[in-house]
Write a protein that holds these residues in place. Structure first.
Motif, mmCIF file in Angstrom:
data_model
loop_
_atom_site.group_PDB
_atom_site.id
_atom_site.type_symbol
_atom_site.label_atom_id
_atom_site.label_comp_id
_atom_site.label_asym_id
_atom_site.label_seq_id
_atom_site.Cartn_x
_atom_site.Cartn_y
_atom_site.Cartn_z
ATOM 1 N N ASN A 27 0.819 -1.214 0.000
ATOM 2 C CA ASN A 27 0.000 0.000 0.000
ATOM 3 C C ASN A 27 0.849 1.258 0.000
ATOM 4 O O ASN A 27 0.560 2.223 -0.728
ATOM 5 N N LEU A 31 0.533 3.782 -3.045
ATOM 6 C CA LEU A 31 -0.223 5.006 -2.776
ATOM 7 C C LEU A 31 0.654 6.219 -2.525
ATOM 8 O O LEU A 31 0.183 7.349 -2.676
ATOM 9 N N ILE A 60 -5.553 6.165 -5.755
ATOM 10 C CA ILE A 60 -6.663 5.249 -5.480
ATOM 11 C C ILE A 60 -7.722 5.367 -6.558
ATOM 12 O O ILE A 60 -8.278 4.360 -7.025
ATOM 13 N N VAL A 64 -8.643 2.040 -8.733
ATOM 14 C CA VAL A 64 -10.011 1.515 -8.740
ATOM 15 C C VAL A 64 -10.559 1.461 -10.152
ATOM 16 O O VAL A 64 -11.110 0.439 -10.588
ATOM 17 N N MET A 213 -9.392 -2.222 -4.492
ATOM 18 C CA MET A 213 -8.122 -1.987 -3.817
ATOM 19 C C MET A 213 -7.563 -3.280 -3.234
ATOM 20 O O MET A 213 -6.360 -3.568 -3.365
ATOM 21 N N TYR A 232 -6.630 -5.523 5.713
ATOM 22 C CA TYR A 232 -6.689 -4.284 4.943
ATOM 23 C C TYR A 232 -7.386 -3.161 5.714
ATOM 24 O O TYR A 232 -7.024 -1.988 5.599
ATOM 25 N N GLN A 236 -6.380 0.969 6.222
ATOM 26 C CA GLN A 236 -7.259 2.070 5.867
ATOM 27 C C GLN A 236 -7.587 2.932 7.083
ATOM 28 O O GLN A 236 -7.787 4.140 6.966
#
Length: 769
Positions: A27, A31, A60, A64, A213, A232, A236
């Motif tokens: 991630n 990101l 993101i 997506v 994601m 996950y 987040q």
């Protein structure tokens, strides 16, 4: 119960930690590092805060939509996803930024080519690499992030500490019970698994940002899908904490008020849903991103340019673009996330109403919001055109828009079970149970206008400490006080021109909390329920942390002496930080002194660790598709890519003679059986026994079989396995057993698989006698 299970259940802590590190690193790379590298020149003059908001939002949104586009053409896989990232890099650098692409890679390849052709010595190449590394290290010392850490060491340490602490806190129970935290997570897992098979919306069109994601991280990190789903949500949540911190910095005059928000969040927050990979909670960070750029758009004067003797608004503006992206994300994650985002946006607009109504502000903001809606619903429209249907939850969204009460869909399972009728998968049946008397709406109960307002305000404030997911004691009292203080102070500051912006900012969390509290009380008032109370608490708690920080920020704002003497005096930076840490320390001390701190998040413990542990061991010991797993549906998506799966409910019905006989033609067959059942609608959690085994099992070919008749299924399977092992002691053995779980391994000839039907209950009963 949880303490007992914690000492019994299988735990592979090293494997859990390894998976978590892989997921977090994947991630962080995708990101933060990838977009920072792609947009390096564009972000050079941006603050770190704005850079992070830019990178996370744009990346993101891209990831997506990349998954949805590839899925539309049925070409979703690890290689196309990786290619999509490469194409993103090329397109942005070449087309948008007009910069060179892979120039350094070309130089490296040329140097390697010269080396092999003998035109360059290895020593010379090593010296060039050494010089290159030294230049990079020298530049790193001047890097904006490094310089920011050096200039704000306390800020860096505090934020890092709180993020790491919350990561530990959120995953504490998960590491003890590495299980799906909620019973509906296997459904989301099944939807993501179907994406690997080219079926994006396997259950119908649904806000799929979280699923995209998780699929992306699963494919590029190589971590098992079940592990990503379990972990996950914690990542987040950490992202949500960072975004909440950025929003606090945007709202408050005292820059250290954001530390207070982090402290309160880390000690008081009491919403266990955040630790799970649920679409609603996974999208909350996008609400704060949207709020940040909506405030920025309203606080910055629009820029106009002269064109053909006319003034035209200069577009595109980065604030408007990112506002559109975050609006799209809140819709793409979940319906409730979109509703909460509307509440927050309305609060911001209401606090700056006269400015918002000016055409120069109104037009670009509305256009950005509409663009965000288009970004979110465009994939839905494309898949509808392709022939996909909406998932049943979308009926709820339509009912809310139309103002009608949604009765649910249900499946008629319980009615069929109790009535003995034939069950048809997906048959009707209302989830909402009819009550004898319909609740009378509060506005029809004869209250005067004054009494009605007083009762509603009282109920809204009582929601704070009357809801199990909220606060208690002094914490609840402080929240109520902060809401009242924030409302009064915000309204009064609107009349002081120099301080108006702070009044506007204070009203944002206060207005948002007020509207969410209203929604939380709707069910008690007999009015249309848009959001259930447990979901309201998910959204309102972080906003209440912002409202509590108003108390500290207002103290600095009113006196203004600490602000002028300390925060604008360069020589007292460390004194400034010491005061901040002292205040946070006092808050921590008070919370623990009054025993107000939250406990570790509860784990619904929908499933044991044992099947996950066993599947990983069995996969290591057997070649793909040489074995079968007989278990509940829970394990299907963990094995279906490597083995065959048989529903244990169907197997039990078959050996009882209620279903047509079948054989399982694989060399190995593993039977997963709970000795202590996790959940049963009628009997609750209980140990397997002959009384349950003698009960009549009504096979309905539904996952609901395990919820309503789990004790019967597991007991029948358990006594069948014991008696079958006595019949074939050389072919069937106990593969694993503890106080909770047992697994039998059956070895057979592929061309002559065993039969399984026999009167095991007669043998078990005679043995018991």
């Amino acid at each position: 119960m949880l303490d007992l299970l914690n000492t019994i259940m299988v735990k592979d802590t090293l494997q859990y930690l390894t998976a978590m590190i892989q997921i977090y690193m994947a991630n962080i790379i995708l990101l933060f590092f990838v977009p920072a590298m792609i947009w390096k020149s564009r972000l050079a003059n941006k603050r770190i805060r704005d850079g992070i908001l830019f990178c996370v939002g744009t990346q993101i949104c891209y990831m997506v939509n990349l998954v949805l586009v590839l899925g539309f053409f049925n070409i979703n896989n690890r290689y196309t996803l990786f290619l999509g990232i490469v194409l993103e890099y090329v397109f942005v650098r070449k087309v948008i930024l007009k910069e060179s692409v892979f120039s350094r890679t070309k130089i490296i390849l040329f140097n390697i080519g010269y080396l092999f052709r003998g035109r360059k010595s290895l020593m010379l190449l090593a010296n060039e690499i050494y010089s290159y590394c030294r230049r990079k290290i020298s530049k790193l010392k001047k890097n904006k992030i490094v310089l920011s850490i050096k200039s704000h060491p306390v800020q860096s340490v505090v934020v890092t500490f709180f993020v790491i602490y919350n990561c530990y806190f959120i995953t504490h129970q998960t590491m003890s019970f590495f299980s799906y935290q909620f019973s509906d997570l296997p459904v989301h897992t099944s939807w993501i698994y179907e994406m690997e098979r080219g079926n994006i919306f396997s259950a119908g069109i649904y806000p799929f940002a979280m699923h995209c994601m998780i699929y992306f991280i699963h494919q590029l990190s190589g971590v098992m899908l079940r592990d990503v789903v379990i972990l996950y949500g914690s990542f987040q949540t950490c992202l949500t904490i960072i975004f909440l911190y950025f929003l606090a910095e945007k709202l408050f005059k005292w820059r250290y008020s954001s530390y207070v928000v982090l402290t309160l969040f880390s000690l008081l927050f009491n919403q266990g849903r955040y630790g799970a990979s649920l679409p609603q909670e996974c999208g909350i960070f996008a609400i704060y991103g949207m709020a940040y750029f909506l405030i920025a758009s309203l606080d910055e004067e629009p820029v106009f340019i002269e064109k053909n003797n006319k003034k035209k608004l200069k577009l595109p503006n980065l604030n408007y673009m990112l506002l559109a992206i975050y609006v799209g994300l809140v819709i793409a994650f979940h319906f409730y996330t979109a509703i909460a985002a509307i509440v927050v946006a309305f609060s911001i607009v209401a606090s700056r109403l006269f400015r918002f109504l000016r055409w120069n502000y109104l037009r670009p903001i509305v256009l950005a919001a509409l663009l965000g809606v288009v970004i979110a619903i465009a994939p839905f429209v494309a898949y509808l055109a392709k022939g996909y249907k909406f998932q049943e939850s979308m009926d709820w969204a339509v009912s809310v828009i139309s103002g009608e009460e949604w009765q649910g869909t249900g499946d008629g399972y319980l009615e069929s079970l109790e009535g003995g009728g034939e069950y048809v998968e997906g048959s009707g049946g209302s989830v909402a149970k009819e009550t004898e008397e319909e609740a009378v709406p509060i506005y029809k109960q004869g209250y005067s206008a004054t009494e009605l307002i007083k009762k509603m305000l009282t109920d809204m404030l009582n929601f704070i400490d009357g809801n199990g997911n909220m606060f208690k004691g002094y914490a609840a009292a402080t929240v109520k006080f902060s809401l009242i203080l924030g409302t009064i102070a915000g309204l009064l500051l609107l009349f002081i021109p120099k301080l108006r912006v702070f009044g506007e900012n204070y009203l944002v969390p206060v207005f948002a909390c007020g509207m969410l509290l209203f929604m939380g009380c709707c069910s008690d008032w007999g009015v249309l329920v848009i959001m259930e109370p447990p979901r309201v608490s998910s959204f309102i708690q972080p906003l209440l942390m912002l409202s509590m920080a108003i108390i500290f920020d207002l103290a600095v704002l009113i006196t203004d002496i600490p602000y002028r003497l300390i925060f604008k005096t360069k020589g007292l930076v460390y004194f400034n930080s010491a005061i901040t840490l002292a205040i946070c320390g006092l808050i921590v001390f008070f919370i623990y002194e009054q025993n107000l701190q939250h406990s570790y998040f509860d784990v619904n413990l929908a499933y044991y660790n044992e099947p996950d542990y066993l599947i990983k061991q069995i996969r290591k010991e057997n070649a793909p598709f040489t074995y079968s797993i007989v278990s509940p549906t829970d394990e299907y998506y963990a094995v279906v890519d490597k083995a065959y799966h048989v529903e244990i409910s169907e197997f039990v019905a078959m050996v009882d003679g209620d279903e047509e006989a079948f054989k399982i033609p694989t060399k190995k067959v593993y039977f997963f059986i709970e000795k202590l059942t996790m959940q049963d609608y009628y009997y609750g959690s209980d140990t397997v026994n002959l009384d349950y085994a003698k009960e009549q099992f009504q096979y309905r070919a539904s996952t609901q079989d395990y919820y309503y008749q789990r004790n019967i299924i597991e007991s029948k399977a358990y006594y069948w396995a014991l008696e079958y092992q006595k019949m074939y002691p050389n072919q069937m053995r106990k593969y694993f057993e503890n106080d909770l779980y047992i697994c039998f391994e059956l070895t057979q000839e592929i061309n002559a698989p065993f039969k399984y039907e026999f009167d095991y209950l007669k043998l078990a009963t005679s043995g018991a006698d």
